[in-house]
Design a protein around this motif. Structure first.
Motif, PDB file in Angstrom:
ATOM      1  N   GLY A 156       0.797  -1.219   0.000  1.00  0.00           N
ATOM      2  CA  GLY A 156       0.000   0.000   0.000  1.00  0.00           C
ATOM      3  C   GLY A 156       0.829   1.267   0.000  1.00  0.00           C
ATOM      4  N   ARG A 157       2.034   1.195   0.581  1.00  0.00           N
ATOM      5  CA  ARG A 157       2.896   2.372   0.657  1.00  0.00           C
ATOM      6  C   ARG A 157       3.898   2.468  -0.489  1.00  0.00           C
ATOM      7  N   ALA A 158       4.105   1.368  -1.189  1.00  0.00           N
ATOM      8  CA  ALA A 158       5.157   1.328  -2.204  1.00  0.00           C
ATOM      9  C   ALA A 158       4.915   2.294  -3.358  1.00  0.00           C
ATOM     10  N   ALA A 159       3.650   2.565  -3.663  1.00  0.00           N
ATOM     11  CA  ALA A 159       3.340   3.412  -4.816  1.00  0.00           C
ATOM     12  C   ALA A 159       3.389   4.901  -4.496  1.00  0.00           C
ATOM     13  N   ILE A 160       3.518   5.269  -3.228  1.00  0.00           N
ATOM     14  CA  ILE A 160       3.457   6.680  -2.848  1.00  0.00           C
ATOM     15  C   ILE A 160       4.529   7.523  -3.542  1.00  0.00           C
ATOM     16  N   PRO A 161       5.819   7.150  -3.473  1.00  0.00           N
ATOM     17  CA  PRO A 161       6.815   7.994  -4.161  1.00  0.00           C
ATOM     18  C   PRO A 161       6.637   8.039  -5.673  1.00  0.00           C
ATOM     19  N   LEU A 162       6.234   6.919  -6.284  1.00  0.00           N
ATOM     20  CA  LEU A 162       6.008   6.912  -7.725  1.00  0.00           C
ATOM     21  C   LEU A 162       4.844   7.829  -8.085  1.00  0.00           C
ATOM     22  N   PHE A 163       3.785   7.797  -7.285  1.00  0.00           N
ATOM     23  CA  PHE A 163       2.627   8.659  -7.507  1.00  0.00           C
ATOM     24  C   PHE A 163       3.044  10.126  -7.423  1.00  0.00           C
ATOM     25  N   MET A 164       3.879  10.447  -6.425  1.00  0.00           N
ATOM     26  CA  MET A 164       4.358  11.823  -6.276  1.00  0.00           C
ATOM     27  C   MET A 164       5.265  12.226  -7.431  1.00  0.00           C
ATOM     28  N   HIS A 165       6.015  11.258  -7.961  1.00  0.00           N
ATOM     29  CA  HIS A 165       6.915  11.534  -9.087  1.00  0.00           C
ATOM     30  C   HIS A 165       6.136  11.826 -10.363  1.00  0.00           C
ATOM     31  N   ILE A 166       5.015  11.146 -10.535  1.00  0.00           N
ATOM     32  CA  ILE A 166       4.246  11.268 -11.780  1.00  0.00           C
ATOM     33  C   ILE A 166       3.224  12.391 -11.722  1.00  0.00           C
TER      34      ILE A 166
END
Length: 260
Positions: A156-166
């Protein structure tokens, strides 16, 4: 041989990840500058591993004390919520209130910043807690709960930085804007750690299904947040984590419920 300066920097980032994403009483004497948190967010799924492990300990203790499965599951979710300070739950409620109750982008952002909770937020939290509690209770076995919780909280937390990057920040200020933009490397490391946790906590088939569903949920959240407020906020990131956590727990419960 591992470079000592590199190792110290990674450990500092790991500590920042725990300080931001949990209520653990950790000290950091140096000033946290803009961008430090973004660089530390590779650790988000590792924080999730610890949160999931803590929840699993509570579930195991409850079973030892002969607490029935459903209240044991409630205690488990309560423990993980307490450990994280309801950070992600708050984000889910604010997104539900803002996206559901605001007529304009500005009004939606205003509602999301308001500390009061509305009907949409209450309903979102009720559904979130019910789904997670029921999924954990369905798992039954403490080892199955351990694997599922680690997979769910890390995934659930793994996508947070990628989401912020995109997805760009919707505000010039606020939690997500102050954190900075994680680099592609930080985002990739977090995704790899999260994927490993999913494949280890579920079986290979379940892990692949979880990865696909999480990718779809992330894409949908990106589209929705852009449509609603033209970007992301800390609340959106919290809602993203909650959706991911629920998806993984439901997959784990479905695997247990499927006849072999």
């Amino acid at each position: 041989m591992i470079d000592q300066a590199w190792l110290r920097q990674r450990l500092t980032e790991l500590k920042l990840g725990f300080m931001f994403l949990t209520q653990l009483p950790l000290r950091h004497d140096a000033e946290v500058a803009k961008g430090d948190l973004a660089r530390a967010l590779w650790s988000a799924p590792l924080v999730g591993v610890v949160v999931g492990f803590a929840g699993a300990i509570v579930f195991s203790i409850a079973l030892v004390l002969h607490v029935p499965l459903l209240p044991a599951a409630v205690l488990t979710v309560a423990a993980t919520t307490l450990l994280t300070g309801a950070l992600h739950d708050d984000g889910l409620a604010d997104v539900a209130d803002g996206f559901g109750g605001g007529a304009t982008r500005e009004r939606k952002l205003e509602i999301m910043r308001d500390s009061r909770i509305g009907t949409y937020g209450v309903v979102a939290l009720i559904l979130s807690f019910m789904l997670r509690v029921c999924a954990i209770a369905e798992l039954g076995d403490d080892m199955a709960v351990l694997a599922a919780l680690i997979a769910a909280h890390a995934g659930g937390r793994a996508a947070i930085p990628l989401f912020m990057h995109i997805v760009p920040s919707a505000r010039a200020d606020g939690l997500a804007a102050d954190a900075g933009v994680p680099s592609q490397t930080v985002s990739l490391v977090a995704v790899v750690i999260g994927a490993a946790a999913l494949l280890a906590g579920l079986d290979i088939k379940g892990g692949i299904i979880a990865l696909l569903l999480l990718a779809g949920a992330g894409a949908f959240m990106a589209w929705l947040s852009w449509r609603q407020i033209q970007g992301q906020t800390g609340d959106v990131l919290g809602a993203l984590e909650q959706v991911g956590e629920i998806i993984v727990l439901l997959i784990a419960a479905a695997i247990v419920a499927t006849p072999r």
